[in-house]
Design a protein around this motif. Structure first.
Motif, PDB file in Angstrom:
ATOM      1  N   LEU A  40       0.843  -1.092  -0.054  1.00 50.46           N
ATOM      2  CA  LEU A  40       0.017  -0.229  -0.061  1.00 50.46           C
ATOM      3  C   LEU A  40       0.971   1.097  -0.077  1.00 50.46           C
ATOM      4  N   THR A  41       2.188   1.177   0.065  1.00 52.08           N
ATOM      5  CA  THR A  41       3.178   2.365   0.023  1.00 52.08           C
ATOM      6  C   THR A  41       3.575   2.680  -1.126  1.00 52.08           C
ATOM      7  N   THR A  42       3.310   3.859  -1.676  1.00 54.54           N
ATOM      8  CA  THR A  42       3.716   4.224  -3.012  1.00 54.54           C
ATOM      9  C   THR A  42       5.204   4.647  -2.840  1.00 54.54           C
ATOM     10  N   LYS A  43       6.025   4.635  -4.165  1.00 55.96           N
ATOM     11  CA  LYS A  43       7.550   5.170  -4.028  1.00 55.96           C
ATOM     12  C   LYS A  43       7.700   6.649  -3.649  1.00 55.96           C
ATOM     13  N   ALA A  44       6.667   7.394  -4.002  1.00 55.13           N
ATOM     14  CA  ALA A  44       6.687   8.764  -3.688  1.00 55.13           C
ATOM     15  C   ALA A  44       6.671   8.938  -1.807  1.00 55.13           C
ATOM     16  N   TYR A  45       5.683   8.169  -1.282  1.00 55.30           N
ATOM     17  CA  TYR A  45       5.759   7.972   0.220  1.00 55.30           C
ATOM     18  C   TYR A  45       6.886   7.552   0.674  1.00 55.30           C
ATOM     19  N   SER A  46       7.472   6.594   0.078  1.00 55.71           N
ATOM     20  CA  SER A  46       8.691   5.814   0.711  1.00 55.71           C
ATOM     21  C   SER A  46      10.040   6.749   0.640  1.00 55.71           C
ATOM     22  N   ASN A  47      10.146   7.695  -0.402  1.00 57.61           N
ATOM     23  CA  ASN A  47      10.939   8.528  -0.762  1.00 57.61           C
ATOM     24  C   ASN A  47      11.412   9.619   0.423  1.00 57.61           C
ATOM     25  N   GLU A  48       9.902   9.894   0.863  1.00 56.91           N
ATOM     26  CA  GLU A  48       9.876  11.053   1.899  1.00 56.91           C
ATOM     27  C   GLU A  48       9.858  10.190   3.404  1.00 56.91           C
ATOM     28  N   HIS A  49       9.612   9.005   3.341  1.00 58.09           N
ATOM     29  CA  HIS A  49       9.571   8.455   4.837  1.00 58.09           C
ATOM     30  C   HIS A  49      10.577   7.255   4.963  1.00 58.09           C
TER      31      HIS A  49
END
Length: 148
Positions: free
Chosen positions: A30-39
């Protein structure tokens, strides 16, 4: 995993009709690449490829069981079912949009409505189910998604 995230995971498991043995797989799906780049966390990318392959196999079998015996007929029907709009429709039907972890830019641009993002997330969820529970569980889930 925090209490808030566990509630989210339990909620989506109910929505999907599948209980994960390893809930971190669903969280990652459920975690997008954009979210993972930030977190600085893992994202759905690695699950999308295996999910896409499992989807193709299950949908091909489903088409054959429904009486399609030629490669052309199977390919056309499977392509319709698995294209971005079809998978996005499944995601919307299941109500998973509010469970997807988006990056700030994705939130601002309302990417949660993007057919591309929803299709990738459904592929990732299929991949996560496959890794968690094997082929038969994944096959059953995909069949439910497309039968409803």
């Amino acid at each position: 995993m925090s209490w808030k995230i566990m509630l989210n995971i339990d909620s989506i498991e109910t929505t999907l009709g599948y209980q994960f043995k390893n809930q971190s797989l669903l969280d990652q799906a459920l975690t997008t690449k954009a979210y993972s780049n930030e977190h600085e966390c893992r994202n759905q990318s690695e699950f999308q490829t295996i999910g896409d392959a499992v989807l193709k196999l299950v949908l091909t079998e489903k088409m054959m069981l429904n009486g399609n015996s030629t490669r052309g007929a199977i390919t056309i029907q499977r392509s319709e079912a698995e294209k971005k709009e079809g998978l996005a429709l499944v995601a919307k039907k299941l109500g998973i949009t509010h469970h997807i972890k988006l990056g700030k830019g994705q939130l601002i641009q309302n990417h949660v409505e993007s057919d591309h993002l929803l299709a990738e997330t459904m592929e990732a969820i299929a991949g996560a189910i496959y890794l968690d529970g094997g082929f038969d569980n994944t096959k059953n889930q995909i069949a439910m998604w497309f039968d409803e």
